[in-house]
Design a protein around this motif. Structure first.
Motif, PDB file in Angstrom:
ATOM      1  N   ARG A 135      -3.780   4.120   7.240  1.00 53.78           N
ATOM      2  CA  ARG A 135      -4.613   5.197   6.697  1.00 53.78           C
ATOM      3  C   ARG A 135      -3.904   5.791   5.500  1.00 53.78           C
ATOM      4  N   ARG A 136      -4.670   6.169   4.500  1.00 54.84           N
ATOM      5  CA  ARG A 136      -4.102   6.831   3.323  1.00 54.84           C
ATOM      6  C   ARG A 136      -5.177   7.705   2.674  1.00 54.84           C
ATOM      7  N   ARG A 172      -1.663  -7.868  12.710  1.00 56.56           N
ATOM      8  CA  ARG A 172      -2.291  -7.248  11.542  1.00 56.56           C
ATOM      9  C   ARG A 172      -1.982  -5.760  11.476  1.00 56.56           C
ATOM     10  N   TYR A 223       0.849  -1.189   0.000  1.00 55.46           N
ATOM     11  CA  TYR A 223       0.000   0.000   0.000  1.00 55.46           C
ATOM     12  C   TYR A 223       0.884   1.238   0.000  1.00 55.46           C
ATOM     13  N   GLN A 259      -8.827   7.031   3.870  1.00 59.36           N
ATOM     14  CA  GLN A 259      -9.241   5.634   3.849  1.00 59.36           C
ATOM     15  C   GLN A 259      -8.532   4.909   5.002  1.00 59.36           C
ATOM     16  N   GLU A 260      -9.309   4.188   5.819  1.00 60.63           N
ATOM     17  CA  GLU A 260      -8.676   3.347   6.846  1.00 60.63           C
ATOM     18  C   GLU A 260      -8.863   1.903   6.442  1.00 60.63           C
ATOM     19  N   LEU A 261      -7.763   1.168   6.359  1.00 61.31           N
ATOM     20  CA  LEU A 261      -7.815  -0.206   5.873  1.00 61.31           C
ATOM     21  C   LEU A 261      -7.231  -1.159   6.896  1.00 61.31           C
ATOM     22  N   ALA A 262      -8.004  -2.179   7.264  1.00 63.63           N
ATOM     23  CA  ALA A 262      -7.456  -3.269   8.073  1.00 63.63           C
ATOM     24  C   ALA A 262      -6.961  -4.305   7.074  1.00 63.63           C
ATOM     25  N   LEU A 263      -5.668  -4.603   7.124  1.00 60.98           N
ATOM     26  CA  LEU A 263      -5.060  -5.452   6.095  1.00 60.98           C
ATOM     27  C   LEU A 263      -4.991  -6.906   6.542  1.00 60.98           C
ATOM     28  N   ARG A 264      -5.116  -7.782   5.583  1.00 63.09           N
ATOM     29  CA  ARG A 264      -4.987  -9.202   5.890  1.00 63.09           C
ATOM     30  C   ARG A 264      -3.534  -9.509   6.250  1.00 63.09           C
ATOM     31  N   THR A 299      -3.069  -1.989  10.354  1.00 60.73           N
ATOM     32  CA  THR A 299      -4.153  -1.091   9.961  1.00 60.73           C
ATOM     33  C   THR A 299      -3.485   0.187   9.477  1.00 60.73           C
TER      34      THR A 299
END
Lengths: 321, 261
Positions: free
Chosen positions: A131-132, A127, A115, A141-146, A129
């Motif tokens: 923001r971008r 994990r 990312y 955008q806040e994304l919790a990543l696998r 997490t």
């Protein structure tokens, strides 16, 4: 957690400040028990390594004459070896002209998820997490990543506090390479500094700066008139220079000039991150934009949510003479 | 010289009042106007100029929903010869790695001398796809071109760096290059121009027919996605009142902060 790898960035014989921000982010992720490892690829790494002392647990200095300048085809094999051996939880680098050129290539080569342009990183229970910004910074955008063995991230400039010396005891490890050739044959030819300019916008006390909202070259004189009343210099955001409405030498932002005037008047500038980075330390910022959600209002001190063509003549009247 | 250009249809967000969908995971694009990604427009122009100078063809490739055909038509009107559309309705979830897998599948067996794309897209801003594609195809790459010149079987690229600095690099062809805005002045596209190319058939591939493995198809890298909008005017003190009053206040601030009498 396993290690965090930071790719150091340098140009013209100096370490780029963004490297220390990446180290700040890495130390934050590593917490008390994690390790931060920095890879510094250069022709002469020793002087470049100076500012890294105390900011990283381990420093891998890789030396080869052709590493004086960045080249992804030389960086990739070296970094691939380091990553394969280290198995870091994350690889961090600045979201810069180098990071944008290198990170996707590294991710593609090693099959790692990536990312870009991160403004926040957290690591919890294995994990990440992040923001971008998306949509030119209008939305975050806040994304919790696998979970993955190794994630690659590029970091937005100014989003992370630079590491301070003393954060870690630095152990240095040197490697001198003898065989290193570009896989396909990309070669660095020369670095070019911008040519002589008509005006140095960085020297101005007051800047009247125009963005896409100025509409076209025919409207530039309206802004020039206001600038003249104030004894100010005219500058612009990227789209204005891209379209040739004002010369490139007038462009404020990461790829143009960083400015710090007493007063910055932003007319019709939406305020993408690349622009903000070039002007957010101005003494006072006044922004005029029709869009109340324009990102420029996040860094402005005063905002006018109005059609700039209504505001300009009235302001001119009040400031004339 | 045969050139491939990657293009993307994106919502025009700069002037739009964006809203987030009820589940908080995406921007509601239903009411937004879509257009070619600004950077890609420069890439198409650059490709057409190279074709005009050196001969050859320009192929346009996009991955997007049905509407995305518009950007292909537009590129054809600018001087493209051929257009390929990978049709997929689930755009927001399109991870760059999955987009690139789909593109690589469709491109199998084809060869180009040069692949161009914009530096990034104005919506998601990943800046990954073109470089990932270069790795996938085993080609050299250079990003952020503000100048590009073909020299026999090589290409010289001026890459934009930070702070008014750039670098010149040379790559062997075929290569993948991403184009920075401002590299040229893209030509105007008229409705008439788009009408003229209506007979060129767009090659259509359905994403679901490409038989991508689940991981390739972007069984997402993301387990949770949440979008935030900054509060309107967050940070700045917004001047209020009539237009006259607002300008009075602004003039006073400008005089004071600008050190003007």
């Amino acid at each position: 957690m396993s290690a965090i790898l930071v790719i150091a960035e340098h140009r013209g014989g100096a370490l780029r400040e963004a490297t220390l921000e990446a180290l700040g982010a890495a130390l934050g992720l590593a917490g008390g028990d994690g390790r931060v490892v920095t890879a510094l690829l250069a022709d002469d790494p020793a002087p470049l390594a100076e500012p890294l002392q105390g900011c990283t647990h381990a420093l891998r200095r890789v030396r080869h004459p052709d590493l004086a300048h960045y080249n992804p085809e030389l960086y990739l094999p070296v970094l691939a070896d380091i990553i394969t051996a280290l198995q870091p939880a994350a690889v961090l680098m600045p979201h810069s002209s180098q990071g944008l050129d290198l990170a996707p290539a590294l991710a593609g080569r090693l099959g790692l998820p990536l990312y870009t342009d991160c403004t926040d990183l957290e690591f919890c229970d294995g994990r990440f997490t992040i923001r971008r910004p998306v949509y030119g910074g209008k939305v975050s955008q806040e994304l919790a990543l696998r979970p993955a063995d190794t994630w690659v991230f590029t970091l937005q400039g100014g989003a992370f506090e630079p590491a301070e010396p003393g954060a870690a005891d630095t152990k240095t490890e040197d490697t001198t390479l003898t065989d290193l050739a570009p896989r396909h044959g990309r070669v660095f030819l020369e670095q070019i500094e911008s040519a002589l300019e008509d005006v140095d916008i960085a020297a101005a006390d007051i800047l009247v700066s125009v963005g896409r909202g100025i509409g076209g070259p025919d409207n530039i004189p309206l802004a020039q008139e206001l600038a003249d009343h104030l004894g100010a210099t005219l500058s612009c955001s990227r789209p204005v220079a891209d379209q040739g409405w004002l010369p490139k030498s007038r462009q404020v932002g990461t790829s143009g000039k960083t400015v710090k005037p007493k007063l910055y008047i932003a007319l019709g500038i939406s305020g993408a991150f690349q622009h903000q980075a070039g002007m957010k330390n101005s003494g006072t910022i006044i922004a005029v934009n029709q869009d109340p959600r324009a990102p420029i209002f996040q860094v402005a001190h005063y905002g006018i949510v109005e059609d700039l063509f209504k505001v300009l003549p009235l302001l001119g009247e009040r400031l004339a003479g | 010289m045969d050139i491939l250009v990657l293009v993307k249809n994106v919502p025009e967000a700069a002037q739009a009042d964006l809203e987030i969908t009820d589940d908080g995971s995406a921007v509601d694009t239903d009411d937004l106007v879509f257009a070619i990604n600004e950077w890609d427009n420069y890439a198409v122009e650059e490709a057409v100029r190279l074709k005009e100078a050196h001969g050859g063809t320009v192929t346009l490739l996009t991955l997007g929903d049905c509407e995305a055909e518009d950007v292909l038509r537009r590129g054809l009107a600018m001087g493209g010869n051929r257009a390929v559309h990978i049709c997929d309705d689930d755009l927001e979830a399109g991870e760059p790695a999955a987009v690139v897998e789909a593109m690589a599948k469709v491109l199998a067996g084809e060869s180009f001398d040069l692949i161009l794309a914009g530096v990034q897209s104005s919506d998601m801003g990943h800046g990954q796809s073109a470089v990932l594609l270069a790795q996938r195809l085993g080609l050299p790459h250079a990003t952020m071109a503000v100048g590009l010149a073909i020299d026999g079987d090589q290409v010289e690229v001026v890459r934009e760096l930070e702070a008014n600095t750039s670098e010149r690099v040379r790559l062997p062809l075929p290569a993948v290059i991403t184009v920075q805005s401002g590299i040229n002045q893209p030509r105007y596209v008229s409705i008439m121009g788009i009408r003229k190319v209506r007979k060129i058939a767009v090659e259509l591939h359905e994403l679901e027919d490409l038989d991508l493995a689940a991981t390739e198809a972007g069984a997402s890298l993301v387990s949770r996605r949440k979008l935030f909008m900054p509060q309107a005017g967050q940070g700045a003190e917004i001047l209020t009142g009539s237009l006259e009053e607002v300008c009075d206040q602004a003039a006073a601030i400008i005089r004071e902060k600008g050190g003007l009498a």
